[in-house]
Design a protein around this motif. Structure first.
Motif, mmCIF file in Angstrom:
data_model
loop_
_atom_site.group_PDB
_atom_site.id
_atom_site.type_symbol
_atom_site.label_atom_id
_atom_site.label_comp_id
_atom_site.label_asym_id
_atom_site.label_seq_id
_atom_site.Cartn_x
_atom_site.Cartn_y
_atom_site.Cartn_z
ATOM 1 N N UNK A 369 48.509 -49.771 -30.290
ATOM 2 C CA UNK A 369 49.672 -49.709 -29.421
ATOM 3 C C UNK A 369 49.776 -51.087 -28.786
ATOM 4 N N UNK A 370 51.008 -51.562 -28.549
ATOM 5 C CA UNK A 370 51.199 -52.920 -28.028
ATOM 6 C C UNK A 370 51.473 -52.884 -26.533
ATOM 7 N N UNK A 371 51.112 -53.958 -25.878
ATOM 8 C CA UNK A 371 51.459 -54.070 -24.455
ATOM 9 C C UNK A 371 52.980 -54.130 -24.340
ATOM 10 N N UNK A 372 53.551 -53.260 -23.468
ATOM 11 C CA UNK A 372 55.014 -53.295 -23.316
ATOM 12 C C UNK A 372 55.438 -53.822 -21.951
ATOM 13 N N UNK A 373 54.470 -54.152 -21.102
ATOM 14 C CA UNK A 373 54.783 -54.687 -19.776
ATOM 15 C C UNK A 373 54.739 -56.222 -19.825
ATOM 16 N N UNK A 374 55.845 -56.845 -19.425
ATOM 17 C CA UNK A 374 55.969 -58.302 -19.554
ATOM 18 C C UNK A 374 54.909 -59.048 -18.738
ATOM 19 N N UNK A 393 60.104 -65.982 -26.458
ATOM 20 C CA UNK A 393 60.930 -65.034 -27.234
ATOM 21 C C UNK A 393 60.234 -63.682 -27.372
ATOM 22 N N UNK A 394 58.907 -63.724 -27.516
ATOM 23 C CA UNK A 394 58.125 -62.480 -27.670
ATOM 24 C C UNK A 394 58.104 -61.717 -26.340
ATOM 25 N N UNK A 395 58.022 -62.459 -25.234
ATOM 26 C CA UNK A 395 58.067 -61.826 -23.907
ATOM 27 C C UNK A 395 59.451 -61.230 -23.633
ATOM 28 N N UNK A 396 60.489 -61.861 -24.191
ATOM 29 C CA UNK A 396 61.852 -61.315 -24.033
ATOM 30 C C UNK A 396 61.936 -59.864 -24.507
ATOM 31 N N UNK A 397 61.158 -59.541 -25.544
ATOM 32 C CA UNK A 397 61.195 -58.168 -26.078
ATOM 33 C C UNK A 397 60.745 -57.176 -25.011
ATOM 34 N N UNK A 398 59.946 -57.668 -24.027
ATOM 35 C CA UNK A 398 59.481 -56.821 -22.919
ATOM 36 C C UNK A 398 60.395 -56.940 -21.699
ATOM 37 N N UNK A 399 61.341 -57.856 -21.752
ATOM 38 C CA UNK A 399 62.245 -58.056 -20.605
ATOM 39 C C UNK A 399 63.551 -57.291 -20.763
ATOM 40 N N UNK A 400 63.880 -56.965 -22.010
ATOM 41 C CA UNK A 400 65.182 -56.329 -22.276
ATOM 42 C C UNK A 400 64.976 -55.018 -23.030
ATOM 43 N N UNK A 401 64.898 -53.937 -22.277
ATOM 44 C CA UNK A 401 64.776 -52.611 -22.905
ATOM 45 C C UNK A 401 63.411 -52.356 -23.509
ATOM 46 N N UNK A 402 62.372 -52.826 -22.848
ATOM 47 C CA UNK A 402 61.011 -52.642 -23.370
ATOM 48 C C UNK A 402 60.671 -51.164 -23.552
ATOM 49 N N UNK A 403 59.915 -50.869 -24.599
ATOM 50 C CA UNK A 403 59.447 -49.492 -24.834
ATOM 51 C C UNK A 403 58.007 -49.531 -25.314
#
Ligand code: 4AD
Ligand code: MG
Length: 440
Positions: A369-374, A393-403
């Motif tokens: 499971x991946x960390x989803x908290x920025x 860019x990878x942190x952005x995935x946790x900033x916009x609609x992270x799951x």
């Protein structure tokens, strides 16, 4: 005029009693006076072609006499069912057209040393054992993709040239990249496939990956293929279920479609038939207990302190205790990659699992499971001494609609080596790249 054959050897049963033209290469030849037997291979199979002097023109018999191992030719004849033949059919030859006569083919039907064969890999792939291994490889690739597609996954291709490390910095291949400094050959497609996961929900990437590992073992290549699914909203538990279902589907398909190849490889298939969900699961801690109790059973297997990683002997020992692939889950955080989600109940371990193959083939799958908290992810990137700017860019995935999300990577060559029960993974890829091999 086309030179294509009328059919392939694999489809010969459809032509029983009819005349066909086959095109291929001479695998073997024997002469018995007025009879010549040519074992023809065309890539789809082999068939015995019988040339009876009194049934053919003089030139045809002369052409047959001239043919040598690995000469290419087109052979026309009548298909005849024969119970004694391996393929169930023989060809009663009427005509032979020699396409190219081979002289002194280097790989004779006798024993050669492995170094010699590796130097001649470009020719060795024609031999029956190598042919079977590589055909199963192709089937595993097709089975995996078709199964994932049937489950609603979308293929999402990730780059090979990348700007950053994803699986640790010690084994990166670097190459100069114009004015932008170094590019690195991808160790994994994971970080990019996570972006695809946020767009499509269920995705996978499948391609070559690279590790500049100085390991000279039967399980390591510097270029290997990895299939990496990634699923939005999937937890660690969901991830394990997906892995056991996918791997079981692959193995069962190979068992049904590659019967001939498994025979050529003399694979005992009873162990493969057992590969059905669920797979056993043990924690890293339980694995340490198991190693402590049984370490004397495998050579070189020493007792491990908590926080130490497994070596090949440990994986081999663990595998002997189960009759299916086994998940080892919840490794110490310090042993694993920066992106893995800590176990909320026990932050010193991460929500990950390695899938260990039976029969000593080692780790087939690594997943988590991946960390989803920025904030936590950024902290972990810093803890690993990586440059946070490169990962914006990878942190952005946790900033916009992270799951919460999970995924894994399965090594194709190790999977094929295990399914085929072949000792070294170098035979499961057409042109293996290893510490001491870049030719051919
Ligand atoms: O455990 P690994 O390093 O995991 C990853 O790269 C993750 N990013 C995957 C993911 O979660 N998307 O590698 C995954 C698998 C291993 O279990 C093994 O089967 C194979 O890739 N592998 C190798 N195969 C051949 N030669 C090597 N040097 C390999 N390194 C890893
Ligand atoms: Mg791993």
């Amino acid at each position: 005029m086309s030179l294509l054959p009328t059919t392939s050897i694999a489809r010969i049963a459809d032509y029983d009693g009819q005349a066909v033209t086959l095109a291929g290469w001479v695998y073997n030849k024997t002469e018995k006076g007025r009879l010549i037997f040519i074992l023809l291979r065309d890539g789809s199979g082999t068939i015995q072609c019988v040339i009876f002097k009194k049934n053919v023109a003089e030139e045809t018999f002369a052409a047959a006499r001239e043919l040598t191992q690995e000469s290419s030719c087109r052979i026309t004849g009548m298909v005849r069912a024969d119970e004694r033949a391996a393929s169930g059919y023989e060809l009663d030859v009427q005509e032979i057209e020699v396409v190219h006569l081979t002289h002194d083919y280097p790989i004779a039907p006798k024993e050669h040393g492995i170094e010699f064969l590796m130097e001649h890999r470009h020719l060795w792939v024609r031999s029956s054992r190598q042919h079977a291994l590589l055909r199963i490889r192709a089937e595993v690739m097709a089975a995996a993709q078709e199964w994932l597609n049937s489950q609603g996954f979308v293929r999402f291709d990730t780059p090979i040239l990348t700007g950053t490390a994803a699986e640790g910095t010690s084994d990166l291949f670097a190459t100069p990249y114009f004015d932008l400094g170094n590019a690195y050959l991808a160790q994994t497609g994971q970080l990019y496939v996570e972006a695809g996961m946020m767009a499509f929900g269920k995705v996978y990437t499948f391609g070559p990956t690279f590790r500049a590992e100085k390991s000279k073992t039967r399980r390591h290549l510097t270029e290997f293929w990895m299939l990496e699914p990634e699923v939005a909203f999937a937890t660690h538990e969901d991830n394990l279920v997906l892995q056991e279902q996918m791997l079981s589907a692959i193995v069962q398909r190979v068992l049904s479609t590659c019967v001939r190849e498994l025979e050529v490889l003399e694979r005992d298939t009873t162990a493969l038939q057992r590969v059905q969900p669920p797979f056993p699961r043990i924690t890293y801690d339980a694995a340490l207990d198991l190693i402590r109790e049984h370490h004397t059973e495998v050579e070189g297997c020493r007792v491990l302190e908590w926080g130490e990683d497994f070596g090949a002997p440990h994986e081999t020992l663990i595998a002997t205790k189960f009759d299916k692939p086994v998940f080892v889950e919840r490794f110490p955080t310090s042993l694993k990659a920066f992106y893995m989600q800590p176990d909320p109940a026990r932050p010193e371990v991460v929500l990950c699992a390695d899938l260990i193959a039976p029969e000593g083939y080692g780790e087939l799958i690594g997943g988590s499971q991946r960390i989803h908290d920025a904030t936590l992810l950024e902290q972990r990137i810093r803890d690993f001494g990586l440059n946070v700017e490169d990962y914006q860019w990878y942190l952005d995935l946790r900033r916009y609609g992270s799951v919460p999300h999970s995924g894994f990577g399965i090594g194709l060559e190790r999977t094929v080596a295990w399914i085929c029960n072949t000792h070294h993974i170098r035979e499961t890829i057409p042109f293996p790249r290893m510490l001491y091999r870049l030719y051919p």
